[in-house]
Motif scaffolding. Structure first.
Motif, PDB file in Angstrom:
ATOM      1  N   LEU A   1     -19.259 -30.056  27.517  1.00  0.00           N
ATOM      2  CA  LEU A   1     -20.251 -30.272  26.470  1.00  0.00           C
ATOM      3  C   LEU A   1     -20.252 -31.727  26.028  1.00  0.00           C
ATOM      4  O   LEU A   1     -19.202 -32.368  25.976  1.00  0.00           O
ATOM      5  N   THR A   2     -21.418 -32.227  25.688  1.00  0.00           N
ATOM      6  CA  THR A   2     -21.499 -33.545  25.072  1.00  0.00           C
ATOM      7  C   THR A   2     -21.014 -33.416  23.638  1.00  0.00           C
ATOM      8  O   THR A   2     -20.855 -32.309  23.116  1.00  0.00           O
ATOM      9  N   ALA A   3     -20.832 -34.530  22.973  1.00  0.00           N
ATOM     10  CA  ALA A   3     -20.405 -34.502  21.569  1.00  0.00           C
ATOM     11  C   ALA A   3     -21.454 -33.785  20.717  1.00  0.00           C
ATOM     12  O   ALA A   3     -21.099 -32.998  19.830  1.00  0.00           O
ATOM     13  N   ALA A   4     -22.724 -34.031  20.970  1.00  0.00           N
ATOM     14  CA  ALA A   4     -23.788 -33.380  20.190  1.00  0.00           C
ATOM     15  C   ALA A   4     -23.759 -31.866  20.392  1.00  0.00           C
ATOM     16  O   ALA A   4     -23.916 -31.100  19.429  1.00  0.00           O
ATOM     17  N   GLU A   5     -23.531 -31.420  21.629  1.00  0.00           N
ATOM     18  CA  GLU A   5     -23.456 -29.984  21.906  1.00  0.00           C
ATOM     19  C   GLU A   5     -22.219 -29.366  21.252  1.00  0.00           C
ATOM     20  O   GLU A   5     -22.287 -28.279  20.677  1.00  0.00           O
ATOM     21  N   ALA A   6     -21.109 -30.067  21.335  1.00  0.00           N
ATOM     22  CA  ALA A   6     -19.864 -29.570  20.730  1.00  0.00           C
ATOM     23  C   ALA A   6     -20.002 -29.475  19.214  1.00  0.00           C
ATOM     24  O   ALA A   6     -19.451 -28.561  18.594  1.00  0.00           O
ATOM     25  N   LYS A   7     -20.740 -30.395  18.598  1.00  0.00           N
ATOM     26  CA  LYS A   7     -20.967 -30.331  17.154  1.00  0.00           C
ATOM     27  C   LYS A   7     -21.700 -29.049  16.779  1.00  0.00           C
ATOM     28  O   LYS A   7     -21.401 -28.433  15.745  1.00  0.00           O
ATOM     29  N   LYS A   8     -22.650 -28.630  17.605  1.00  0.00           N
ATOM     30  CA  LYS A   8     -23.368 -27.379  17.330  1.00  0.00           C
ATOM     31  C   LYS A   8     -22.398 -26.201  17.326  1.00  0.00           C
ATOM     32  O   LYS A   8     -22.449 -25.339  16.452  1.00  0.00           O
ATOM     33  N   VAL A   9     -21.503 -26.182  18.302  1.00  0.00           N
ATOM     34  CA  VAL A   9     -20.503 -25.118  18.388  1.00  0.00           C
ATOM     35  C   VAL A   9     -19.593 -25.182  17.156  1.00  0.00           C
ATOM     36  O   VAL A   9     -19.307 -24.157  16.531  1.00  0.00           O
ATOM     37  N   GLN A  10     -19.158 -26.372  16.793  1.00  0.00           N
ATOM     38  CA  GLN A  10     -18.273 -26.523  15.634  1.00  0.00           C
ATOM     39  C   GLN A  10     -18.938 -26.058  14.339  1.00  0.00           C
ATOM     40  O   GLN A  10     -18.285 -25.468  13.482  1.00  0.00           O
ATOM     41  N   ARG A  11     -20.236 -26.311  14.195  1.00  0.00           N
ATOM     42  CA  ARG A  11     -20.933 -25.867  12.977  1.00  0.00           C
ATOM     43  C   ARG A  11     -20.887 -24.351  12.852  1.00  0.00           C
ATOM     44  O   ARG A  11     -20.671 -23.806  11.766  1.00  0.00           O
ATOM     45  N   VAL A  12     -21.102 -23.647  13.967  1.00  0.00           N
ATOM     46  CA  VAL A  12     -21.047 -22.180  13.940  1.00  0.00           C
ATOM     47  C   VAL A  12     -19.620 -21.717  13.663  1.00  0.00           C
ATOM     48  O   VAL A  12     -19.397 -20.802  12.859  1.00  0.00           O
ATOM     49  N   LEU A  13     -18.649 -22.341  14.309  1.00  0.00           N
ATOM     50  CA  LEU A  13     -17.251 -21.975  14.070  1.00  0.00           C
ATOM     51  C   LEU A  13     -16.859 -22.223  12.623  1.00  0.00           C
ATOM     52  O   LEU A  13     -16.107 -21.444  12.030  1.00  0.00           O
ATOM     53  N   LYS A  14     -17.381 -23.278  12.030  1.00  0.00           N
ATOM     54  CA  LYS A  14     -17.086 -23.602  10.630  1.00  0.00           C
ATOM     55  C   LYS A  14     -17.737 -22.570   9.698  1.00  0.00           C
ATOM     56  O   LYS A  14     -17.103 -22.097   8.753  1.00  0.00           O
ATOM     57  N   ALA A  15     -18.961 -22.193   9.996  1.00  0.00           N
ATOM     58  CA  ALA A  15     -19.690 -21.260   9.138  1.00  0.00           C
ATOM     59  C   ALA A  15     -19.141 -19.838   9.220  1.00  0.00           C
ATOM     60  O   ALA A  15     -19.169 -19.107   8.234  1.00  0.00           O
ATOM     61  N   ARG A  16     -18.638 -19.434  10.391  1.00  0.00           N
ATOM     62  CA  ARG A  16     -18.305 -18.023  10.585  1.00  0.00           C
ATOM     63  C   ARG A  16     -16.869 -17.701  10.977  1.00  0.00           C
ATOM     64  O   ARG A  16     -16.449 -16.547  10.827  1.00  0.00           O
ATOM     65  N   TRP A  17     -16.114 -18.649  11.528  1.00  0.00           N
ATOM     66  CA  TRP A  17     -14.825 -18.294  12.117  1.00  0.00           C
ATOM     67  C   TRP A  17     -13.646 -19.119  11.623  1.00  0.00           C
ATOM     68  O   TRP A  17     -12.617 -19.203  12.270  1.00  0.00           O
ATOM     69  N   GLY A  18     -13.785 -19.707  10.447  1.00  0.00           N
ATOM     70  CA  GLY A  18     -12.640 -20.350   9.807  1.00  0.00           C
ATOM     71  C   GLY A  18     -12.266 -21.722  10.325  1.00  0.00           C
ATOM     72  O   GLY A  18     -11.169 -22.196  10.047  1.00  0.00           O
ATOM     73  N   TYR A  19     -13.177 -22.382  11.035  1.00  0.00           N
ATOM     74  CA  TYR A  19     -12.885 -23.757  11.453  1.00  0.00           C
ATOM     75  C   TYR A  19     -12.951 -24.647  10.223  1.00  0.00           C
ATOM     76  O   TYR A  19     -13.933 -24.622   9.480  1.00  0.00           O
ATOM     77  N   THR A  20     -11.905 -25.431   9.982  1.00  0.00           N
ATOM     78  CA  THR A  20     -11.838 -26.267   8.784  1.00  0.00           C
ATOM     79  C   THR A  20     -11.839 -27.756   9.097  1.00  0.00           C
ATOM     80  O   THR A  20     -11.800 -28.569   8.178  1.00  0.00           O
ATOM     81  N   GLY A  21     -11.895 -28.111  10.347  1.00  0.00           N
ATOM     82  CA  GLY A  21     -11.852 -29.523  10.714  1.00  0.00           C
ATOM     83  C   GLY A  21     -13.201 -30.201  10.583  1.00  0.00           C
ATOM     84  O   GLY A  21     -14.189 -29.611  10.130  1.00  0.00           O
ATOM     85  N   ALA A  22     -13.239 -31.440  10.997  1.00  0.00           N
ATOM     86  CA  ALA A  22     -14.473 -32.224  10.965  1.00  0.00           C
ATOM     87  C   ALA A  22     -15.413 -31.754  12.069  1.00  0.00           C
ATOM     88  O   ALA A  22     -14.971 -31.343  13.142  1.00  0.00           O
ATOM     89  N   VAL A  23     -16.683 -31.838  11.806  1.00  0.00           N
ATOM     90  CA  VAL A  23     -17.687 -31.571  12.839  1.00  0.00           C
ATOM     91  C   VAL A  23     -17.901 -32.920  13.528  1.00  0.00           C
ATOM     92  O   VAL A  23     -18.769 -33.702  13.168  1.00  0.00           O
ATOM     93  N   ASP A  24     -17.050 -33.170  14.534  1.00  0.00           N
ATOM     94  CA  ASP A  24     -16.994 -34.484  15.171  1.00  0.00           C
ATOM     95  C   ASP A  24     -17.355 -34.463  16.652  1.00  0.00           C
ATOM     96  O   ASP A  24     -17.335 -35.492  17.314  1.00  0.00           O
ATOM     97  N   GLY A  25     -17.673 -33.288  17.177  1.00  0.00           N
ATOM     98  CA  GLY A  25     -18.042 -33.209  18.588  1.00  0.00           C
ATOM     99  C   GLY A  25     -16.868 -33.210  19.540  1.00  0.00           C
ATOM    100  O   GLY A  25     -17.036 -33.389  20.737  1.00  0.00           O
ATOM    101  N   ARG A  26     -15.670 -32.998  19.016  1.00  0.00           N
ATOM    102  CA  ARG A  26     -14.466 -32.957  19.835  1.00  0.00           C
ATOM    103  C   ARG A  26     -13.799 -31.605  19.632  1.00  0.00           C
ATOM    104  O   ARG A  26     -13.227 -31.367  18.578  1.00  0.00           O
ATOM    105  N   LEU A  27     -13.912 -30.736  20.622  1.00  0.00           N
ATOM    106  CA  LEU A  27     -13.347 -29.400  20.510  1.00  0.00           C
ATOM    107  C   LEU A  27     -11.838 -29.467  20.730  1.00  0.00           C
ATOM    108  O   LEU A  27     -11.341 -29.363  21.846  1.00  0.00           O
ATOM    109  N   GLY A  28     -11.134 -29.649  19.639  1.00  0.00           N
ATOM    110  CA  GLY A  28      -9.685 -29.758  19.668  1.00  0.00           C
ATOM    111  C   GLY A  28      -9.033 -28.431  19.307  1.00  0.00           C
ATOM    112  O   GLY A  28      -9.672 -27.373  19.285  1.00  0.00           O
ATOM    113  N   THR A  29      -7.771 -28.494  18.982  1.00  0.00           N
ATOM    114  CA  THR A  29      -6.972 -27.308  18.708  1.00  0.00           C
ATOM    115  C   THR A  29      -7.586 -26.416  17.632  1.00  0.00           C
ATOM    116  O   THR A  29      -7.687 -25.205  17.802  1.00  0.00           O
TER     117      THR A  29
END
Length: 158
Positions: A65-93
């Motif tokens: 995924l590009t950074a822009a695509e990864a940010k989309k995934v992170q936004r959903v993870l943040k909204a629904r699955w407890g992701y608390t990190g930055a929406v930075d386009g880097r799918l880390g731990t």
């Protein structure tokens, strides 16, 4: 003369690489100085690279995924699955921990919520991608081109 210059340059380069690899691995300055002056500089060059790789696991796994695509995934993870990190386009731990929570609840992921993108995480992701995003391959835990393409389709659908 040219051969001596090459040898000196090669030895200096090998020592510099060894020092850099050992320093990255967290070895003390005294150990580095000893390793750089050791006659087996050639051995120091071939082994530390694998050691550093093992000591520093890859922190980001965007699976194509590009950074822009990864940010989309992170936004959903943040909204629904407890992701608390930055929406930075880097799918880390932390991004993958949230993904594992989602996969555990809905797609038979049975491993730990540890953020490591291993074969179990990929299998859960493949089950999801197979159901909704056109993944046609085997659920084998290998993030090959088909898995990556379907993951891109997922990101574009968000």
């Amino acid at each position: 003369m040219r051969a001596m210059t090459r040898t000196a340059l090669g030895t200096t380069t090998a020592a510099a690489i060894a020092v850099g690899c050992l320093t990255t691995a967290g070895v003390t300055t005294a150990s580095v100085a000893h390793a750089a002056s050791a006659p087996a500089a050639k051995a120091a060059v071939t082994h530390p690279a694998a050691h550093v790789e093992a000591a520093a696991p890859r922190a980001v796994a965007n699976l194509g995924l590009t950074a822009a695509e990864a940010k989309k995934v992170q936004r959903v993870l943040k909204a629904r699955w407890g992701y608390t990190g930055a929406v930075d386009g880097r799918l880390g731990t932390n991004s993958w921990k949230a993904m594992q929570r989602f996969l555990k609840k809905h797609y038979s992921y049975s491993g730990p919520i540890d953020g490591i993108v291993g074969s179990g995480t990929i299998k859960g992701l493949q089950r999801y991608l197979k159901r909704y995003h056109g993944y046609k391959g085997a659920v084998d835990g290998i993030a090959g081109s088909g898995t990556r393409a379907a993951f891109k389709r997922l990101a574009h659908s968000l």
